[in-house]
Design an enzyme around this catalytic site. Structure first.
Site, PDB file in Angstrom:
ATOM      1  CG  ASP A 305     -32.094 -71.708  38.892  1.00 49.94           C
ATOM      2  OD1 ASP A 305     -31.865 -71.503  40.095  1.00 49.94           O
ATOM      3  OD2 ASP A 305     -33.148 -72.216  38.463  1.00 49.94           O
ATOM      4  CG  PHE A 375     -22.664 -88.023  43.934  1.00 47.46           C
ATOM      5  CD1 PHE A 375     -21.558 -87.317  44.395  1.00 47.46           C
ATOM      6  CD2 PHE A 375     -23.936 -87.577  44.256  1.00 47.46           C
ATOM      7  CE1 PHE A 375     -21.737 -86.190  45.155  1.00 47.46           C
ATOM      8  CE2 PHE A 375     -24.113 -86.443  45.035  1.00 47.46           C
ATOM      9  CZ  PHE A 375     -22.994 -85.743  45.482  1.00 47.46           C
ATOM     10  CB  ALA A 377     -27.519 -87.501  49.194  1.00 48.52           C
ATOM     11  CB  THR A 379     -20.396 -91.050  50.179  1.00 49.87           C
ATOM     12  OG1 THR A 379     -20.924 -91.008  48.844  1.00 49.87           O
ATOM     13  CG2 THR A 379     -20.784 -92.365  50.834  1.00 49.87           C
ATOM     14  CB  SER A 382     -18.662 -90.520  42.357  1.00 53.15           C
ATOM     15  OG  SER A 382     -17.860 -89.566  41.698  1.00 53.15           O
ATOM     16  CE  LYS A 393     -15.439 -86.926  39.487  1.00 58.62           C
ATOM     17  NZ  LYS A 393     -15.851 -88.076  38.705  1.00 58.62           N
ATOM     18  CG  ASP A 516     -35.785 -77.355  35.455  1.00 54.48           C
ATOM     19  OD1 ASP A 516     -35.554 -77.262  36.681  1.00 54.48           O
ATOM     20  OD2 ASP A 516     -34.910 -77.602  34.614  1.00 54.48           O
ATOM     21  CG  ASP A 520     -37.066 -75.151  40.759  1.00 51.97           C
ATOM     22  OD1 ASP A 520     -36.446 -74.807  41.782  1.00 51.97           O
ATOM     23  OD2 ASP A 520     -36.522 -75.457  39.688  1.00 51.97           O
TER      24      ASP A 520
END
Lengths: 680, 578, 191
Positions: A305, A375, A377, A379, A382, A393, A516, A520
């Protein structure tokens, strides 16, 4: 226990003492059955012992020689047992410490009516819910379903700094035996007694239920096969000797057999395996099976990752780039305002940059003046509504959409800047106010130090590294270049990761990864080596075949190295053991037949003093070499990041050719010593 | 040793080196069922054979069925050979009216030829009718060789294929080996041999009136027969069973140095070619050459030792001139022909035992101890130095698997061979294969060496040399070689039976684990090569392979050898006789 | 089961092809192209076969060049029972036999070491050749017995020398039977 305590010295007095006792306990033939090579030595020792007793009773000649042979044969068995006991001892010492952590805890189980009852921890079952308050030990493995707490996990990780555990998300798992330091949490128990993490850990470090690994099984077959070959060679030698009018005593034949069969590797094999697991534990990684450790050595592809492994976990704002006609400070101001409520490291770094560069201090905004837009998912932006200002932004696509709702499309310039940043490996964050784009915040990924060198080493060993990131391909490519990985997977979703693993595996490759999160878990299970972070979810920990207690994803590289080291040590000692036989023949064969055929002394190229001293020296060398190699078996052959071809050349020279030469010198020296001592 | 001697050895080796690629590539085409220039003639014959025998040439077999078909074919043809010997006197092509053969000898011979051993406990020219020779013995020379090649191809497929259950079709591989690889070359080879003077007729034996009658003896019976046709396949298929007792030293089997070179070439050609086929079919051409190099290195070690030892001669003999000169080849000439001299005799002995051929152009029993150690050791290394057709390749591949397994760990990975992981099952099969050899040789030899009634009473030589004779007999049988320290009178119930069993063990008990290994390898995934892959194409690998072969072989047999040739050599230096 | 049927049929088919057709075809061609060689290169004198160019014969009369000792058959050179001695290098029988032969030969040509091939048996027991050294060793005796000059005999030996093929293959040898027949033709022995 602290990390310092974990690094036990090889010849730790306590371990040695326990190992000495265990070496005798292991003489039990049922235990020896697991190791056919050493079983043969033990049977040989019993035979010579019986004959020795008979000879003593009848007062036969040559008792001194027979006695010494018999003793050294027993030593051979004991030394091998000692090696294994030493390896186990290190684990046992750690298990003792773990057991201390597993103190008897009284749990407060939540009843359906909302009250709690006190039950001993071992009575807890899966899906029970318990309440744990500050200062109490967590009674079993579980998941926090309510609350947040700081937890002291030093009992299992050795790390004394407390960690935060909270309900929901990827940091909800807690481990039995750890201690809550603050607050109160509700935990749903996820494992039955005896199956808890700490139980498994004790079993693992103790090696009590150690299964032989696939490669170890294969190696054992080879050693058993060679033992049978040598058994045949020695058993049939007696008829040939009789034909040649030179029959041999059982003492001599057993000595020859024991010297020829691969006792060195046979005696050290399980110690090497245990020590390999032990080395992982010293790195705070728990392997759920030895198979996983071997697989680690075989890995062809490492999936890493990006965030936290290759780059520092947090991106940092590095620059504000205003669009044409926008003032830098205006952009900085808007950026800072929009980030005030953003508690992510990125958000904080924007506030800090604005403060450092433009002297804008962080402002405390009253709730009634400002409305924070979190924030989502949908749009993918935030921001903040503050004093009639609507600041947003977010990713360039989202902002473009936001801007265009006003009817005016975003300027081309915006795209250009965004792409420039992406190409150089940064993450662009576009800021807009009242549907007007202001500029771009340049968030920079910081590649961890030394990663490039690590990847170069891996490449030299033929291991390919693939960086996994949610970034867009341009950004990903730039970071990949900077970090020196071989390939990258951009805009990766969990199913992409899974598909990549399957694709690699279809080509016959072995894949290792860390993870983690709960999403995953399928990939961790699919990967050949899946290292779950201890901070991760229970699902991830169960799916992987290793758990890193330090939750350091970079450690995957060390895991691979340890796997390789384990296999290399086995191979080196096997080669050494077999190569040793050449010298032993030159010691023993002339000694056996020089009475009948004095000309055979021509083969006594070591110039050993007498037939007895020659045979005795070979037997003593054979026993002592086991002791001499215990440190190597426990610490492993030195790992070097080289190509297979250079590793092979090196190790063949050291352990192959060395294995041929060393015993010639060793046997000669022992011969000199025992002759000087008048032993033969 | 002479310069001319080394030149001949070098020329021989150069020929083998030159034929390896074209022949290997040709065989790869044949077994991949690609078109070859022989197809216009041979495809119709092949199709006819499949129609007659009910073979579906498109069907593939798993290793178990492959093994079963191979065993059934071997058993059926072995029974036929046994019966043929038992009734030969009533059948045609028997001008000498030779009698039927007694059961233990017939069993031994049937086992011997079916297993590609060609151990001969009988004297052919006074035992076997022409029909038995050509339709029984020479026939088995063809098919046992074809079986060997088929098995090697099956093994190669096991390595080359990925995640496949099957290894090919035994009947097709066997038929194609016969028609494409063996028959055309034998037709040409046989005629070349005739051109040198190898006889080919069905005449009764001739009787010549001696020029200088020796007392009562005034005549010389000159044995005849269809020799050339059998000689060609005897060498080309590494069979080695002589038409005559003296085998390739007999002037009618091997009349000139050129026929000698042809025969030696024929022994190695297919086996050398198969190393190229291995590279071609597995896509690892360099690996094929690495295996070739290992074989070549071992060959050179053998020939250098044998040539040196034989050229030095026998120090016990006095009053004789054993020094090589312009007018004689000198050295140890006992049991050697003048036209071949020392170099060609040592070379032939080395080659015939490198391969599992067993033909001889000189008597190994009369070699110096170290000169005789070379053929014996060659066999004990299980004839992997080029080796028997097919058998040599799959034999050395077993060693490759072991070498990769032992040393492969040292690169820090689970050992893998051309991308195939070597796991417990593979090691088990390789070890089983490896175990049969010492088990059979040492146990039978041990019993024989301490049994005066049936064991040592049959020896022609006393002392260490006698032990060598016993060891050689069982090594030759188990190794399916067929050559002998021929002083031993092995045509007895004990030796016929035990050597017969040794031959069957050495062939079939070794083939079954080998095929199981091939089947298992074929099922595996192939790991693509990387820098971390164990190198099987380098000089280092060749060195490793040679070391493993020598060390495993030496460790197994050194104790026994130390009481045979090794001590005999030292005693000979001390002028001791027995 | 199907494989068993195939095994039986395959045995029959291949036996016909390889065991009968192949040798008969080879014989047919060989008899046409190399009739002499395919039949053993027999030497016929007055309608009587007296030997083969390829097969050695025993000679003991002092006027003939001797062949090598032979272990084929009880009397040696039995071309119906080819064989070597199979005596090992430390075998007393071998050492004693060579010693006896050496003593015998030294008597006729004292002071010279005996060429090794002259006192050792060949592999086949039918070796048609002796080395040039072994021929040279016998020249004085044969010349004396035949009443020829040594040079004359040497010349005949030279004429029956078979050199290395292509100049390097094999070893030079003298064909004893042919040499002796030539001797008889040149200067017949009184019987």
């Amino acid at each position: 226990m602290s990390k310092a305590e974990k690094k036990l010295a090889i010849w730790n007095a306590q371990i040695v003492t326990r190992a000495l006792v265990d070496s005798f306990k292991k003489l039990n033939p049922i235990t020896m059955m697991k190791n056919p090579v050493m079983l043969v030595v033990e049977v040989g020792s019993v035979m010579t012992t019986i004959l020795l007793i008979r000879d003593m009773a009848t007062g036969a000649a040559g008792i001194g020689f027979a006695l010494q042979i018999t003793l050294w044969l027993w030593f051979t068995v004991l030394f091998a047992n000692f090696a294994e006991a030493m390896a186990e001892g290190r684990g046992k010492a750690q298990a003792d410490n773990l057991r201390k952590a597993k103190t008897e805890t009284i749990a407060r189980r939540l009843l359906p009516n909302g009250t709690t009852e006190e039950v001993p921890a071992p009575k807890l079952r899966r899906d029970d819910v318990v309440v744990v308050s500050a200062g109490e030990f967590i009674p079993g493995d579980g998941e926090i379903i309510e609350g947040v707490a700081s937890v002291d996990e030093s009992a299992i990780t050795g790390e004394s700094a407390p960690v935060i555990r909270e309900a929901g998300g990827d940091r909800s798992a807690v481990t039995g035996g750890t201690r809550v330091l603050s607050d109160q949490i509700k935990i749903r128990i996820t494992s039955n007694p005896g199956e808890t993490f700490i139980d498994r850990m004790i079993t693992l470090v103790e090696g009590a239920e150690r299964q032989k690994t696939p490669n170890e099984i294969a190696l054992n077959i080879l050693l058993a096969g060679l033992t049978i070959v040598f058994l045949l060679a020695v058993v049939t030698l007696q008829p040939f000797a009789i034909y040649s009018s030179a029959p041999q005593t059982i003492f001599v034949l057993v000595s020859l057999l024991v010297c020829l069969i691969p006792t060195t590797i046979g005696g050290l094999l399980s110690a090497i395996g245990i020590a390999g697991m032990d080395r992982l534990i010293q790195h705070n990684v728990l392997a759920m099976s030895g198979r996983a450790v071997e697989a680690a050595g075989d890995v062809n592809t490492l999936l890493l990752d990006k965030t936290g492994t290759i780059t520092l976990g947090n991106r940092q704002a590095a620059e504000f780039i205003p669009l044409h006609g926008v003032d830098q400070s205006e952009l900085a101001d808007a950026a800072q305002l929009s980030s005030l409520a953003d508690e992510t490291p990125e958000g904080r770094s924007i506030v800090v940059l604005a403060k450092e560069k433009y002297g804008l201090r962080g402002r405390e905004l009253a709730a009634h003046e400002a409305h924070f837009i979190p924030f989502t998912a949908q749009t993918r932006m935030s921001g903040i509504n503050y004093n009639g200002r609507e600041i947003r932004k977010g990713a360039v696509d989202a902002i473009e959409r936001y801007v265009s709702t006003n009817g005016t499309p975003a300027p081309k310039e915006m795209r250009e800047v965004v792409e420039r940043i992406a190409k150089s490996g940064g993450t662009p964050l576009v800021v807009a106010e009242n549907h007007r784009p202001l500029g771009i915040i340049y968030l920079k990924d910081i590649v961890k130090g030394g990663m490039k060198e690590r990847f170069d080493q891996l490449r030299a060993m033929g291991i390919r590294t693939v960086m996994i990131t949610g970034d867009n391909p341009l950004t990903a490519a730039a970071i990949a270049r900077e970090a020196g990985v071989d390939d990258f997977l951009a805009e990766a979703k969990p199913e992409d990761k899974m598909a990549l693993i399957k694709r690699e595996q279809a080509e016959g490759k072995l894949v290792a990864m860390t993870g983690d999160g709960t999403n995953d878990a399928p990939a961790l299970a699919q990967a050949d080596v899946g290292v779950a972070m201890n901070t991760g979810t229970q699902a991830a920990k169960e799916a992987g075949n290793m758990v890193d207690l330090d939750s350091n994803p970079t450690k995957l590289i060390e895991v691979v190295e340890i796997g390789k080291q384990l296999l290399m040590t086995r191979g080196a000692l096997t080669t050494f053991s077999i190569a040793n036989d050449v010298a032993k023949y030159f010691a023993i064969i002339p000694a056996m037949f020089s009475a009948a055929f004095p000309v055979l002394n021509a083969l006594n190229i070591m110039g050993l003093a007498t037939p007895q001293s020659a045979i005795l020296s070979a037997v003593i060398f054979n026993a002592l070499i086991i002791i001499a190699l215990i440190p190597l078996a426990l610490t492993g052959v030195k790992y070097r990041p080289l190509s297979a071809a250079s590793l092979l050349r090196r190790n063949l020279l050291v352990y192959g050719l060395g294995g041929v030469i060393v015993p010639f010198i060793g046997i000669k020296l022992i011969d000199v010593v025992i002759v000087a001592l008048g032993l033969a | 040793m002479t310069l001319n001697g080394w030149l001949q050895i070098l020329v021989f080796f150069a020929l083998i080196l030159a034929v390896t690629k074209p022949l290997g590539a040709f065989m790869a085409r044949v077994f991949n069922r690609e078109r070859t220039w022989l197809d216009p003639i041979l495809r119709p014959v092949e199709r006819l054979m499949y129609r007659l025998t009910g073979v579906d040439e498109t069907r593939e077999m798993r290793w178990t069925e492959y093994a079963l078909a191979m065993l059934l074919f071997s058993v059926v043809s072995m029974v036929v050979l046994y019966l043929l010997q038992r009734v030969q006197t009533w059948l045609p092509f028997n001008p000498q009216k030779l009698a039927n053969i007694e059961p233990s000898s017939a069993f031994n011979t049937a086992a011997s030829f079916t297993t590609n051993t060609n151990w001969q406990s009988y004297v052919p020219e006074v035992t076997m009718s022409y029909l038995t020779q050509m339709a029984g013995l020479a026939y088995q020379n063809f098919v046992s060789a074809a079986v060997g090649i088929a098995l090697a191809i099956a093994f190669i497929r096991g390595i080359a294929r990925r995640e496949r259950d099957t290894l090919g079709n035994f009947w097709v591989d066997m038929t194609r080996a016969t028609l494409w690889v063996l028959l055309p070359f034998c037709l040409v080879g046989a005629l070349l041999l005739v051109s040198q003077g190898v006889v080919q007729n069905f005449k009764p034996y001739d009787t010549a009136k001696l020029v200088d009658p020796q007392g009562q003896v005034t005549e010389q019976v000159i044995a005849q027969g269809p020799v050339a046709s059998q000689e060609a396949i005897k060498m080309w298929g590494t069979n080695g069973g002589g038409f005559f007792n003296a085998n390739s030293s007999h002037p009618f089997e091997n009349p000139t140095p050129l026929s000698n070179l042809l025969e030696m070439f024929a022994i190695f050609a297919i086996s050398a070619g198969l190393t190229y086929t291995l590279g071609k079919m597995t896509g690892a051409q360099k690996h094929g050459w690495a295996v070739f190099a290992a074989m070549a290195l071992l060959f050179w070690i053998g020939i250098a030792t044998a040539y040196w030892a034989e050229a030095k001669g026998n120090p016990i003999l006095t009053g004789v001139d054993q020094v090589a000169s312009a007018t004689q080849s000198g050295g140890n000439m006992e049991g050697k022909e003048v036209r071949f001299g020392i170099a060609n005799s040592a070379l032939f002995a080395t080659i015939t035992t490198n391969a599992s051929c067993g033909a001889v152009n000189s008597m190994h029993d009369s070699f110096t101890p170290l000169g005789g150690l070379v053929p014996l050791a060659n066999i004990m290394l299980s004839e992997v130095i080029f080796g028997g057709v097919g058998a040599g390749l799959y034999g050395i591949l077993i060693y490759v698997v072991l070498a990769v397994f032992i040393a492969g760990l040292m690169v820090g990975r689970t050992p893998e061979y051309l991308g195939k992981k070597i796991e417990a099952y593979d090691v088990k099969m390789a070890m089983l294969n490896l175990l049969i050899f010492p088990l059979t040789i040492l146990v039978f030899a041990a019993i024989s060496s301490v049994s005066p009634d049936f064991g040592t009473s049959q020896l022609n030589n006393a002392g260490p040399h006698g032990l060598s004779e016993i060891l050689y007999a069982f090594s030759s049988g188990t190794g399916n070689n067929g050559s002998a320290f021929a002083g031993i009178s092995a045509n007895t119930y004990w030796y016929n039976t035990t050597i017969g069993i040794a031959m069957l063990f050495g062939r079939f008990l070794m083939i079954i684990p080998m095929l199981a290994l091939a089947g298992n390898l074929g099922r595996k995934k192939t790991v693509p090569p990387s820098l971390g892959t164990f190198p099987v194409t380098t000089p280092l690998f060749t060195t490793l392979l040679v070391s493993v072969i020598i060390i495993v072989g030496a460790l197994t047999f050194f104790p026994a050898l130390s009481l045979g040739p090794i001590v005999e050599h030292l005693l000979m230096q001390a002028r001791q006789t027995f | 089961m199907k494989n068993l049927v195939t095994a039986i049929l395959m045995t029959i088919v291949t036996t016909v092809l390889l065991g009968l057709v192949y040798p008969l075809v080879v014989t047919g061609i060989a008899q046409v192209i190399f009739p002499e060689k395919a039949n053993g290169q027999l030497i016929v004198k007055d309608g009587q076969v007296i030997g083969s160019q390829l097969i050695g014969q025993p000679f003991s009369s002092p006027g003939y060049f001797r062949s090598r000792p032979s272990a084929a058959g009880a009397a040696g050179y039995d071309a119906g029972a080819s064989s070597g001695s199979n005596l090992g290098p430390t075998n007393k029988k071998l050492i004693d036999r060579v010693k006896a032969d050496v003593e015998k030969l030294q008597a006729e040509n004292p002071g010279k070491p005996i060429p090794i091939d002259l006192v050792t048996t060949s592999a086949s027991g039918l070796d048609p050749h002796i080395s040039p050294a072994a021929a040279e060793f016998q020249v004085p005796r044969v010349a004396k017995e035949r009443g020829m000059s040594e040079a004359e005999v040497r010349q005949l030996v030279q004429a029956h020398m078979q050199g290395r093929q292509f100049g390097f293959l094999g070893e030079t040898g003298v064909n004893v039977l042919e040499l002796n027949l030539a001797l008889d033709a040149r200067s017949p022995m009184k019987k």
